[in-house]
Design a protein around this motif. Structure first.
Motif, PDB file in Angstrom:
ATOM      1  N   GLU A 118     -10.438   9.718 -16.669  1.00 15.59           N
ATOM      2  CA  GLU A 118      -9.065  10.026 -16.277  1.00 15.59           C
ATOM      3  C   GLU A 118      -8.869   9.813 -14.780  1.00 15.59           C
ATOM      4  OE1 GLU A 118      -5.723  13.600 -16.672  1.00 15.59           O
ATOM      5  OE2 GLU A 118      -7.585  13.676 -17.822  1.00 15.59           O
ATOM      6  N   TYR A 119      -9.879  10.128 -14.010  1.00 21.11           N
ATOM      7  CA  TYR A 119      -9.785   9.925 -12.560  1.00 21.11           C
ATOM      8  C   TYR A 119      -9.642   8.433 -12.231  1.00 21.11           C
ATOM      9  CZ  TYR A 119     -11.300   9.690  -7.668  1.00 21.11           C
ATOM     10  OH  TYR A 119     -11.392   9.423  -6.324  1.00 21.11           O
ATOM     11  N   CYS A 120     -10.447   7.588 -12.852  1.00 23.58           N
ATOM     12  CA  CYS A 120     -10.394   6.146 -12.583  1.00 23.58           C
ATOM     13  C   CYS A 120      -9.039   5.571 -12.972  1.00 23.58           C
ATOM     14  CB  CYS A 120     -11.511   5.421 -13.327  1.00 23.58           C
ATOM     15  SG  CYS A 120     -13.167   5.798 -12.703  1.00 23.58           S
ATOM     16  N   LEU A 121      -8.517   5.972 -14.134  1.00 17.99           N
ATOM     17  CA  LEU A 121      -7.207   5.493 -14.562  1.00 17.99           C
ATOM     18  C   LEU A 121      -6.101   6.022 -13.641  1.00 17.99           C
ATOM     19  CD1 LEU A 121      -7.543   5.856 -18.436  1.00 17.99           C
ATOM     20  CD2 LEU A 121      -7.411   3.722 -17.125  1.00 17.99           C
ATOM     21  N   SER A 122      -6.273   7.226 -13.154  1.00 16.93           N
ATOM     22  CA  SER A 122      -5.292   7.796 -12.229  1.00 16.93           C
ATOM     23  C   SER A 122      -5.234   7.005 -10.930  1.00 16.93           C
ATOM     24  CB  SER A 122      -5.631   9.259 -11.940  1.00 16.93           C
ATOM     25  OG  SER A 122      -5.554  10.041 -13.106  1.00 16.93           O
ATOM     26  N   CYS A 123      -6.372   6.551 -10.449  1.00 20.12           N
ATOM     27  CA  CYS A 123      -6.404   5.730  -9.234  1.00 20.12           C
ATOM     28  C   CYS A 123      -5.581   4.450  -9.438  1.00 20.12           C
ATOM     29  CB  CYS A 123      -7.843   5.382  -8.866  1.00 20.12           C
ATOM     30  SG  CYS A 123      -8.826   6.797  -8.309  1.00 20.12           S
ATOM     31  N   LEU A 124      -5.709   3.850 -10.607  1.00 16.14           N
ATOM     32  CA  LEU A 124      -4.944   2.638 -10.907  1.00 16.14           C
ATOM     33  C   LEU A 124      -3.444   2.934 -10.945  1.00 16.14           C
ATOM     34  CD1 LEU A 124      -7.155   1.051 -13.724  1.00 16.14           C
ATOM     35  CD2 LEU A 124      -6.990   0.333 -11.331  1.00 16.14           C
ATOM     36  N   LEU A 125      -3.067   4.058 -11.540  1.00 18.33           N
ATOM     37  CA  LEU A 125      -1.644   4.406 -11.634  1.00 18.33           C
ATOM     38  C   LEU A 125      -1.054   4.731 -10.270  1.00 18.33           C
ATOM     39  CD1 LEU A 125      -1.611   6.531 -14.907  1.00 18.33           C
ATOM     40  CD2 LEU A 125      -0.533   4.300 -14.538  1.00 18.33           C
ATOM     41  N   VAL A 126      -1.822   5.391  -9.415  1.00 24.84           N
ATOM     42  CA  VAL A 126      -1.333   5.669  -8.061  1.00 24.84           C
ATOM     43  C   VAL A 126      -1.185   4.359  -7.282  1.00 24.84           C
ATOM     44  CG1 VAL A 126      -1.926   6.733  -5.847  1.00 24.84           C
ATOM     45  CG2 VAL A 126      -2.188   8.030  -7.965  1.00 24.84           C
ATOM     46  N   GLY A 127      -2.130   3.445  -7.453  1.00 25.16           N
ATOM     47  CA  GLY A 127      -1.995   2.133  -6.830  1.00 25.16           C
ATOM     48  C   GLY A 127      -0.746   1.425  -7.306  1.00 25.16           C
ATOM     49  N   LEU A 128      -0.447   1.527  -8.600  1.00 24.53           N
ATOM     50  CA  LEU A 128       0.761   0.924  -9.161  1.00 24.53           C
ATOM     51  C   LEU A 128       2.017   1.570  -8.584  1.00 24.53           C
ATOM     52  CD1 LEU A 128       1.936  -1.049 -11.272  1.00 24.53           C
ATOM     53  CD2 LEU A 128       1.787   0.813 -12.942  1.00 24.53           C
ATOM     54  N   PHE A 129       1.974   2.888  -8.400  1.00 19.51           N
ATOM     55  CA  PHE A 129       3.095   3.613  -7.798  1.00 19.51           C
ATOM     56  C   PHE A 129       3.482   2.990  -6.458  1.00 19.51           C
ATOM     57  CE2 PHE A 129       4.541   6.762  -4.747  1.00 19.51           C
ATOM     58  CZ  PHE A 129       5.520   7.473  -5.425  1.00 19.51           C
ATOM     59  N   PHE A 130       2.498   2.763  -5.616  1.00 17.65           N
ATOM     60  CA  PHE A 130       2.781   2.197  -4.294  1.00 17.65           C
ATOM     61  C   PHE A 130       3.181   0.720  -4.383  1.00 17.65           C
ATOM     62  CE2 PHE A 130      -0.015   5.747  -2.787  1.00 17.65           C
ATOM     63  CZ  PHE A 130       0.935   6.368  -1.998  1.00 17.65           C
ATOM     64  N   ALA A 131       2.511  -0.023  -5.255  1.00 23.28           N
ATOM     65  CA  ALA A 131       2.782  -1.465  -5.370  1.00 23.28           C
ATOM     66  C   ALA A 131       4.204  -1.734  -5.840  1.00 23.28           C
ATOM     67  CB  ALA A 131       1.779  -2.101  -6.330  1.00 23.28           C
ATOM     68  N   LEU A 132       4.740  -0.890  -6.708  1.00 21.81           N
ATOM     69  CA  LEU A 132       6.095  -1.090  -7.209  1.00 21.81           C
ATOM     70  C   LEU A 132       7.160  -0.732  -6.178  1.00 21.81           C
ATOM     71  CD1 LEU A 132       5.772   0.306 -10.861  1.00 21.81           C
ATOM     72  CD2 LEU A 132       5.960  -2.085 -10.138  1.00 21.81           C
ATOM     73  N   ARG A 133       6.810   0.084  -5.191  1.00 20.56           N
ATOM     74  CA  ARG A 133       7.792   0.513  -4.201  1.00 20.56           C
ATOM     75  C   ARG A 133       7.768  -0.312  -2.916  1.00 20.56           C
ATOM     76  NH1 ARG A 133       6.850   4.029  -7.753  1.00 20.56           N
ATOM     77  NH2 ARG A 133       8.242   5.782  -8.253  1.00 20.56           N
ATOM     78  N   ALA A 134       6.647  -0.913  -2.611  1.00 19.97           N
ATOM     79  CA  ALA A 134       6.533  -1.679  -1.367  1.00 19.97           C
ATOM     80  C   ALA A 134       7.557  -2.811  -1.269  1.00 19.97           C
ATOM     81  CB  ALA A 134       5.107  -2.211  -1.221  1.00 19.97           C
ATOM     82  N   PRO A 135       7.787  -3.615  -2.324  1.00 17.48           N
ATOM     83  CA  PRO A 135       8.778  -4.710  -2.211  1.00 17.48           C
ATOM     84  C   PRO A 135      10.189  -4.204  -1.897  1.00 17.48           C
ATOM     85  CG  PRO A 135       7.361  -5.051  -4.115  1.00 17.48           C
ATOM     86  CD  PRO A 135       7.070  -3.677  -3.620  1.00 17.48           C
ATOM     87  N   TYR A 136      10.569  -3.063  -2.471  1.00 20.61           N
ATOM     88  CA  TYR A 136      11.903  -2.511  -2.193  1.00 20.61           C
ATOM     89  C   TYR A 136      12.075  -2.255  -0.702  1.00 20.61           C
ATOM     90  CZ  TYR A 136      15.423   1.099  -1.489  1.00 20.61           C
ATOM     91  OH  TYR A 136      16.481   1.823  -0.998  1.00 20.61           O
ATOM     92  N   TRP A 137      11.088  -1.610  -0.086  1.00 24.31           N
ATOM     93  CA  TRP A 137      11.202  -1.275   1.324  1.00 24.31           C
ATOM     94  C   TRP A 137      11.143  -2.521   2.204  1.00 24.31           C
ATOM     95  CZ3 TRP A 137      13.167   3.039   2.872  1.00 24.31           C
ATOM     96  CH2 TRP A 137      13.070   4.169   2.060  1.00 24.31           C
ATOM     97  N   PHE A 138      10.399  -3.524   1.765  1.00 28.01           N
ATOM     98  CA  PHE A 138      10.345  -4.775   2.522  1.00 28.01           C
ATOM     99  C   PHE A 138      11.705  -5.471   2.496  1.00 28.01           C
ATOM    100  CE2 PHE A 138       9.541  -9.376   2.743  1.00 28.01           C
ATOM    101  CZ  PHE A 138       8.952  -9.436   3.997  1.00 28.01           C
TER     102      PHE A 138
END
Length: 331
Positions: free
Chosen positions: A266-286
């Motif tokens: 669950e920890y490893c999958l959570s790391c991937l989901l948190v990475g996805l959280f940031f990746a989906l928001r970065a283009p908006y701010w750019f």
């Protein structure tokens, strides 16, 4: 106005401060103005402020027990300094950017006395304009991280499923058993602290109350929310100074909680989901930085921070937390 406590206090109030002198002054004034019929003591733990906060407390509130740190020890460690000295039957963690609007502390303690099964208690929290500020939430989980990554709680705030983590559908107008009580107002029975120990200082900022609430629940205590008591919370008076970095710290603390209390998978999958959280928001701010000239610098900086977060999350909790330099309270 309340008089200094000369007998054993029933309530120990702990405020952690970093460069919020005037807000802290207002908080203390409200405590001593409204709290009557309840023996209490107040601790202020100043985390190396440079705005004269500690001196203000010494001069204006000599009855306060002041702990002046030379540097920022973090929210958990600072609270623990006062917890080691607290004498009350109850301890209240209260943000310095809050203030009372009535005798809420007496109401909260009276509620606790009527509910001996409750180890921790939260109250109704309002914004400065009187609107509701949602507090109390669920433990971090794979499902909650997945929903949050795709904006679903914001898109469907009235849904009990999509808004499950923050309980966005709940008006905070009734007594309810909850999983996590927000740390801006967290009333804790001293007996609970003796049983489960202090806050985990591995959580420099954010997540410490989630971990504490989880440990209390595991020890057999209930966590209750009551609308009888209420406060105003301005929200993140210190941490908004560096909000993008604070988001890294917040997500890193969520991962630390999952690492501590859940399975490795669950920890490893959570790391991937948190990475996805940031990746989906970065283009908006750019794109916002390109299109809105007045916000260009801040938006581009936010986008860069979020791209860093997307990659650092793959390294786990320490990847997000080790480079952030948080100061103050919480968002």
């Amino acid at each position: 106005m309340a008089e200094p406590c000369t007998s054993k206090p029933m309530l120990s109030i702990i405020l952690v401060n970093w460069n919020t002198r005037e807000i802290l002054r207002n908080c203390l004034q409200s405590i001593y103005t409204y709290t009557v019929g309840l023996p209490f003591e107040v601790f202020v733990v100043d985390n190396g402020s440079s705005d004269g906060s500690a001196q203000m407390v010494r001069e204006n509130y000599p009855q306060v027990i002041l702990i002046a740190n030379s540097d920022n020890k973090g929210f958990a460690a600072a609270n623990n300094q006062a917890l080691a000295l607290a004498k009350g039957d109850y301890v209240l963690l209260l943000n310095s950017d809050t203030y009372l609007i009535d005798n809420s502390l007496l109401k909260a303690v009276e509620f606790a006395e009527r509910h001996p099964e409750a180890g921790m208690i939260g109250c109704r929290v309002l914004n400065a304009d009187g609107t509701l500020q949602p507090t109390c939430f669920q433990y971090p989980s794979l499902l909650n991280l997945f929903l949050g990554a795709f904006y679903l709680p914001k898109l469907f705030p009235k849904s009990r499923f999509f808004g499950r983590e923050r309980m966005t559908w709940w008006k905070r107008d009734d007594l309810r058993e909850v999983e996590v009580i927000t740390g801006c107002f967290l009333l804790v029975r001293a007996e609970v602290i003796r049983q489960i120990g202090f806050l985990d200082e591995s959580f420099f900022m954010y997540g410490e109350e989630t971990d504490w609430c989880y440990r209390a629940c595991q020890a057999g205590w209930k966590l209750l929310f009551t609308p009888e008591a209420r406060i105003v919370h301005l929200g993140g008076a210190s941490s908004r100074q560096n909000r993008p970095e604070m988001m890294l710290q917040l997500r890193g603390s969520i991962l630390l909680f999952i690492k501590k209390h859940r399975s490795r998978a669950e920890y490893c999958l959570s790391c991937l989901l948190v990475g996805l959280f940031f990746a989906l928001r970065a283009p908006y701010w750019f794109l916002r930085g390109l299109l809105v000239q007045s916000e260009r610098k801040q938006s581009i900086m936010t986008a860069e921070t979020y791209w860093k977060g997307a990659f650092r999350a793959l390294l786990g909790a320490d990847g997000l937390r080790k480079k952030a330099k948080p100061k103050g309270e919480r968002v």
